[in-house]
Design a protein around this motif. Structure first.
Motif, PDB file in Angstrom:
ATOM      1  N   PRO A 234      -2.755   6.562   4.641  1.00 33.18           N
ATOM      2  CA  PRO A 234      -2.840   5.585   3.547  1.00 33.18           C
ATOM      3  C   PRO A 234      -3.502   6.230   2.326  1.00 33.18           C
ATOM      4  O   PRO A 234      -4.351   7.101   2.468  1.00 33.18           O
ATOM      5  CB  PRO A 234      -3.716   4.477   4.133  1.00 33.18           C
TER       6      PRO A 234
ATOM      7  N   MET B 151       0.845  -1.196   0.000  1.00 35.89           N
ATOM      8  CA  MET B 151       0.000   0.000   0.000  1.00 35.89           C
ATOM      9  C   MET B 151       0.880   1.247   0.000  1.00 35.89           C
ATOM     10  O   MET B 151       1.986   1.215   0.518  1.00 35.89           O
ATOM     11  CB  MET B 151      -0.895  -0.003   1.255  1.00 35.89           C
TER      12      MET B 151
ATOM     13  N   TYR C  79       1.585   5.126   1.139  1.00 31.64           N
ATOM     14  CA  TYR C  79       1.293   6.028   2.254  1.00 31.64           C
ATOM     15  C   TYR C  79       1.941   7.380   1.975  1.00 31.64           C
ATOM     16  O   TYR C  79       3.053   7.446   1.431  1.00 31.64           O
ATOM     17  CB  TYR C  79       1.865   5.475   3.563  1.00 31.64           C
TER      18      TYR C  79
ATOM     19  N   ASN D 204       2.594  -2.581   5.115  1.00 35.18           N
ATOM     20  CA  ASN D 204       1.440  -2.319   5.977  1.00 35.18           C
ATOM     21  C   ASN D 204       1.721  -1.094   6.847  1.00 35.18           C
ATOM     22  O   ASN D 204       2.787  -0.486   6.731  1.00 35.18           O
ATOM     23  CB  ASN D 204       1.103  -3.538   6.850  1.00 35.18           C
ATOM     24  N   LEU D 205       0.748  -0.769   7.708  1.00 29.37           N
ATOM     25  CA  LEU D 205       0.872   0.446   8.529  1.00 29.37           C
ATOM     26  C   LEU D 205       2.082   0.390   9.457  1.00 29.37           C
ATOM     27  O   LEU D 205       2.743   1.407   9.682  1.00 29.37           O
ATOM     28  CB  LEU D 205      -0.422   0.644   9.345  1.00 29.37           C
ATOM     29  N   ASP D 206       2.375  -0.778  10.015  1.00 26.47           N
ATOM     30  CA  ASP D 206       3.515  -0.866  10.933  1.00 26.47           C
ATOM     31  C   ASP D 206       4.821  -0.515  10.224  1.00 26.47           C
ATOM     32  O   ASP D 206       5.685   0.160  10.783  1.00 26.47           O
ATOM     33  CB  ASP D 206       3.620  -2.273  11.543  1.00 26.47           C
TER      34      ASP D 206
END
Lengths: 416, 117
Positions: free
Chosen positions: B111, B1, B3, B88-90
């Motif tokens: 995101p 993804m 960001y 991912n977000l982490d």
């Protein structure tokens, strides 16, 4: 086996396995909502099939595989209705990947439950959402039960949960245990959620009811689960010990009339000795464990000294003062400063304690906190400064929101 | 993804770092950028001129209104950004934490929707 007996077997298995089944299905399916539907489908199938075909040898694997198959059916059905090639390829690939996974591998279940806990307690979700998601997804409470615990309408809680799950999806919050470099910090976050559930249950922040037993029990259950999944973790053991030692005194903390009973006046025969001995042994293990000292363990050690003493006079107050000083270095908060002052009053007298509380109040951080004024009232009364004591209790009474605490303060005020 | 990492800081505080401090921070930014290019996360990134140079455009009832601002009343101003790809977000927040500006300001991690095809 008759139908109702079979039904209760399914129910019993549901209670035991629901958490694991859901945690693994979320990983396999990559989506909370799809996994919840699949879990429901699997349990419906179990209720239909087990009474006639018999309970499978490994019910958990059966449920996961049934849920997985139902989800594959759903994904395949949806593919027909989708027009976009990319989506169709993705969905087929997902369905194929699912078909290959063996749902009966025992070793993975613990990891999946940890994944679920860390995802629900992700710091990118707000505190309320973390607690609500944990109770709903990890503890398996109904949305209605979670709503009741937080005194909000079911619809409000349902929306909160939908928003939280949407954020997990949209922000790319991983369904995974954190990187080792941030593990301690993330465990602290999880423990804050568990303790939040416990304290919410232990003293509901407003209203007439003082103890919500269900939330305390859920928090302890979560603590035990974490202790199994993250064995020998000083912080996990410390928190579990603290909760057990508080919970052991739960029944004696409120009178039949719903009034607060202070520690000195509690009926010690009502204390839960099993919880106490489990709590005491966890305090020792936590303090002996490798790594940093857990503030929860220090608080638990203080609770342990209270519990071990035969009465107020026999309590080891100098050691309690010392432990509060350790705690203040780890966690310099106004509430701990206040508790430290109360312990100091037992060792050095009310005058010294009053100085500490006045210094805390002068820094202006807790002027609305009713317990600060209640403590001041008590110290002033001991020093014979009756009029000032009355005023302090009056302020405490005006700031307290919980009915039983208000009655206690009103009683104190009347007794001067 | 993908960001977007939005770098916010108080411009006055950044200026207060002085010449040597700013030089050090610029070096750190160059090093950081190089590292995320090498790791394959970097898609774009720029430093913005001060908020005082900003203009705000609004269209209401077909009329375009241009004003100065956003006003610097807010404590922190947008000073730059990185567009990154992360799994991912982490991973995204771990990268954000390595941005030199995170030490004096804050990084908003947003995101990005995939493009509409």
């Amino acid at each position: 086996m008759n139908a109702s007996a079979a039904g209760s077997v399914v129910e019993e298995i549901f209670r035991r396995e629901a958490g694991r089944v859901l945690a693994t299905l979320i990983r396999l399916l990559g989506d909370f909502d799809l996994a919840e539907e699949a879990q429901q489908d699997a349990f419906t199938a179990a209720i239909e099939q087990w009474p006639t075909q018999g309970t499978p040898d490994n019910p958990r694997a059966w449920l996961i595989s049934a849920g997985r198959n139902k989800a594959i059916d759903r994904i395949r059905r949806e593919v027909f209705f989708r027009e976009k090639i990319a989506d169709r390829e993705l969905a087929s690939a997902q369905a194929d990947a699912l078909a290959e996974i063996d749902g009966s591998d025992e070793a993975i279940f613990g990891d999946d439950r940890l994944r679920l806990i860390f995802t629900c307690c992700h710091p990118s979700l707000n505190d309320e959402a973390q607690i609500a998601l944990t109770l709903r997804e990890v503890c398996g409470l109904s949305t209605q039960a979670v709503a009741r615990a937080f005194l909000v309408a079911e619809e409000t809680m349902a929306q909160r949960l939908v928003r939280a799950k949407k954020k997990i999806r949209d922000a790319g919050i991983p369904y995974d245990t954190p990187d080792p470099s941030v593990l301690d910090q993330r465990v602290d976050g999880v423990l804050a959620v568990v303790y939040g559930v416990f304290t919410e249950g232990y003293a509901a922040t407003a209203g007439a009811q003082l103890i919500d037993v269900e939330l305390c029990a859920e928090a302890i259950r979560l603590g035990r689960l974490l202790d199994t999944l993250l064995p020998n973790n000083a912080h996990v053991m410390g928190l579990l010990a603290l909760m057990l030692l508080h919970d052991a005194r739960r029944r004696s903390r409120v009178s039949d009339a719903g009034d607060v009973v202070l520690l000195d006046d509690q009926d010690r025969s009502q204390w839960d000795q099993n919880e106490i001995s489990e709590g005491l042994s966890l305090v020792d293990k936590s303090l002996a464990a490798k790594g940093s000292v857990s503030p929860y363990a220090v608080q638990a050690a203080i609770a342990a000294l209270h519990v071990r003493a035969a009465d107020k006079q026999a309590t080891d107050w100098p050691q309690i003062v010392g432990l509060y000083e350790v705690l203040l270095r780890l966690q310099p908060t106004p509430v701990i400063e206040l508790n430290h002052a109360v312990a100091v009053s037992m060792v050095d007298g009310a005058a010294r304690a009053l100085d500490l509380v006045d210094s805390l109040a002068a820094r202006g951080r807790v002027t609305q906190y009713h317990l600060l004024h209640a403590a001041r009232g008590s110290f002033l009364q001991q020093l014979g400064r009756t009029q000032e004591a009355r005023e302090a209790y009056g302020i405490a009474l005006r700031s307290a929101t919980l009915e039983p605490e208000r009655r206690l303060l009103a009683g104190r005020l009347a007794g001067i | 993804m993908n960001y977007l990492l939005l770098i916010y800081s108080n411009e006055t505080e950044v200026m207060a770092l002085g010449e040597a401090g700013l030089k050090r921070m610029t070096d750190e930014y160059m090093e950081f950028t190089k590292s995320i290019v090498q790791a394959g996360h970097f898609k774009a990134g720029d430093r913005l001129k001060p908020a005082a140079t900003a203009s705000t455009v609004r269209v209401r009832n077909g009329k375009t209104a241009i004003t100065d601002g956003p006003f610097a009343e807010t404590r922190e101003q947008l000073g730059g950004y990185y567009l990154i790809e992360a799994k991912n977000l982490d991973e995204a927040t771990a990268i954000a934490a390595r941005i030199p500006g995170a030490k004096i300001g804050s990084i908003e991690v947003r995101p990005i929707w995939p493009p509409i095809s």
